[in-house]
Scaffold this motif. Structure first.
Motif, PDB file in Angstrom:
ATOM      1  N   PRO A  22      -1.812 -38.458  24.978  1.00  0.00           N
ATOM      2  CA  PRO A  22      -1.893 -38.717  26.423  1.00  0.00           C
ATOM      3  C   PRO A  22      -1.073 -39.946  26.807  1.00  0.00           C
ATOM      4  N   GLY A  23      -0.293 -39.815  27.857  1.00  0.00           N
ATOM      5  CA  GLY A  23       0.496 -40.932  28.361  1.00  0.00           C
ATOM      6  C   GLY A  23       1.864 -41.100  27.732  1.00  0.00           C
ATOM      7  N   VAL A  24       2.174 -40.336  26.704  1.00  0.00           N
ATOM      8  CA  VAL A  24       3.470 -40.451  26.053  1.00  0.00           C
ATOM      9  C   VAL A  24       4.505 -39.683  26.880  1.00  0.00           C
ATOM     10  N   LEU A  25       5.644 -40.324  27.165  1.00  0.00           N
ATOM     11  CA  LEU A  25       6.699 -39.673  27.924  1.00  0.00           C
ATOM     12  C   LEU A  25       7.519 -38.769  27.010  1.00  0.00           C
ATOM     13  N   HIS A  26       7.906 -37.610  27.516  1.00  0.00           N
ATOM     14  CA  HIS A  26       8.732 -36.664  26.766  1.00  0.00           C
ATOM     15  C   HIS A  26      10.000 -36.377  27.561  1.00  0.00           C
ATOM     16  N   PRO A  27      11.169 -36.702  26.999  1.00  0.00           N
ATOM     17  CA  PRO A  27      12.397 -36.368  27.713  1.00  0.00           C
ATOM     18  C   PRO A  27      12.647 -34.864  27.663  1.00  0.00           C
ATOM     19  N   VAL A  28      13.041 -34.309  28.787  1.00  0.00           N
ATOM     20  CA  VAL A  28      13.346 -32.885  28.851  1.00  0.00           C
ATOM     21  C   VAL A  28      14.767 -32.749  29.368  1.00  0.00           C
ATOM     22  N   ARG A  29      15.592 -32.124  28.562  1.00  0.00           N
ATOM     23  CA  ARG A  29      16.991 -31.909  28.949  1.00  0.00           C
ATOM     24  C   ARG A  29      17.291 -30.434  28.803  1.00  0.00           C
ATOM     25  N   ALA A  30      18.196 -29.975  29.606  1.00  0.00           N
ATOM     26  CA  ALA A  30      18.539 -28.557  29.523  1.00  0.00           C
ATOM     27  C   ALA A  30      20.049 -28.391  29.527  1.00  0.00           C
ATOM     28  N   ARG A  31      20.548 -27.908  28.421  1.00  0.00           N
ATOM     29  CA  ARG A  31      21.945 -27.502  28.368  1.00  0.00           C
ATOM     30  C   ARG A  31      22.079 -26.466  27.273  1.00  0.00           C
ATOM     31  N   GLY A  32      23.040 -25.625  27.406  1.00  0.00           N
ATOM     32  CA  GLY A  32      23.229 -24.548  26.453  1.00  0.00           C
ATOM     33  C   GLY A  32      23.933 -25.005  25.195  1.00  0.00           C
ATOM     34  N   SER A  33      23.941 -24.146  24.227  1.00  0.00           N
ATOM     35  CA  SER A  33      24.661 -24.400  22.985  1.00  0.00           C
ATOM     36  C   SER A  33      26.136 -24.649  23.302  1.00  0.00           C
ATOM     37  N   GLU A  34      26.683 -25.675  22.693  1.00  0.00           N
ATOM     38  CA  GLU A  34      28.075 -26.070  22.932  1.00  0.00           C
ATOM     39  C   GLU A  34      28.351 -26.298  24.421  1.00  0.00           C
ATOM     40  N   ARG A  35      27.312 -26.798  25.108  1.00  0.00           N
ATOM     41  CA  ARG A  35      27.382 -27.143  26.537  1.00  0.00           C
ATOM     42  C   ARG A  35      27.706 -25.952  27.438  1.00  0.00           C
ATOM     43  N   GLN A  36      27.351 -24.775  26.996  1.00  0.00           N
ATOM     44  CA  GLN A  36      27.531 -23.578  27.815  1.00  0.00           C
ATOM     45  C   GLN A  36      26.453 -23.548  28.902  1.00  0.00           C
ATOM     46  N   PRO A  37      26.695 -22.869  30.011  1.00  0.00           N
ATOM     47  CA  PRO A  37      25.674 -22.750  31.064  1.00  0.00           C
ATOM     48  C   PRO A  37      24.403 -22.098  30.516  1.00  0.00           C
ATOM     49  N   ILE A  38      23.248 -22.547  31.008  1.00  0.00           N
ATOM     50  CA  ILE A  38      21.989 -21.960  30.552  1.00  0.00           C
ATOM     51  C   ILE A  38      21.420 -20.964  31.555  1.00  0.00           C
ATOM     52  N   PHE A  39      21.972 -20.953  32.764  1.00  0.00           N
ATOM     53  CA  PHE A  39      21.517 -20.016  33.778  1.00  0.00           C
ATOM     54  C   PHE A  39      22.641 -19.038  34.082  1.00  0.00           C
TER      55      PHE A  39
END
Length: 64
Positions: A22-39
């Motif tokens: 509880p209370g620990v921050l979790h970084p969330v990042r979103a990028r595809g493999s080899e910086r390809q689009p994820i959407f």
């Protein structure tokens, strides 16, 4: 390195598990493999944003 030595492909130890308390921050990042689009479509991106918004309203604090 050859074989199953416990090291990664570059000869380094893999990172240990993240602390989950509880209370620990979790970084969330979103990028595809080899910086390809994820959407593939803007509707996909909108769906993820809506899910994050609902989560922020009910269960978590989101710093963005």
């Amino acid at each position: 390195m050859q074989g199953n030595s416990g090291y990664g492909e570059h000869g380094t130890m893999p990172r240990g598990p993240r602390l989950d308390a509880p209370g620990v921050l979790h970084p969330v990042r979103a990028r595809g493999s080899e910086r390809q689009p994820i959407f593939q479509a803007d509707t996909d991106r909108g769906d993820v944003v809506q899910r994050l918004a609902r989560l922020a309203e009910t269960e978590a604090t989101v710093y963005a």
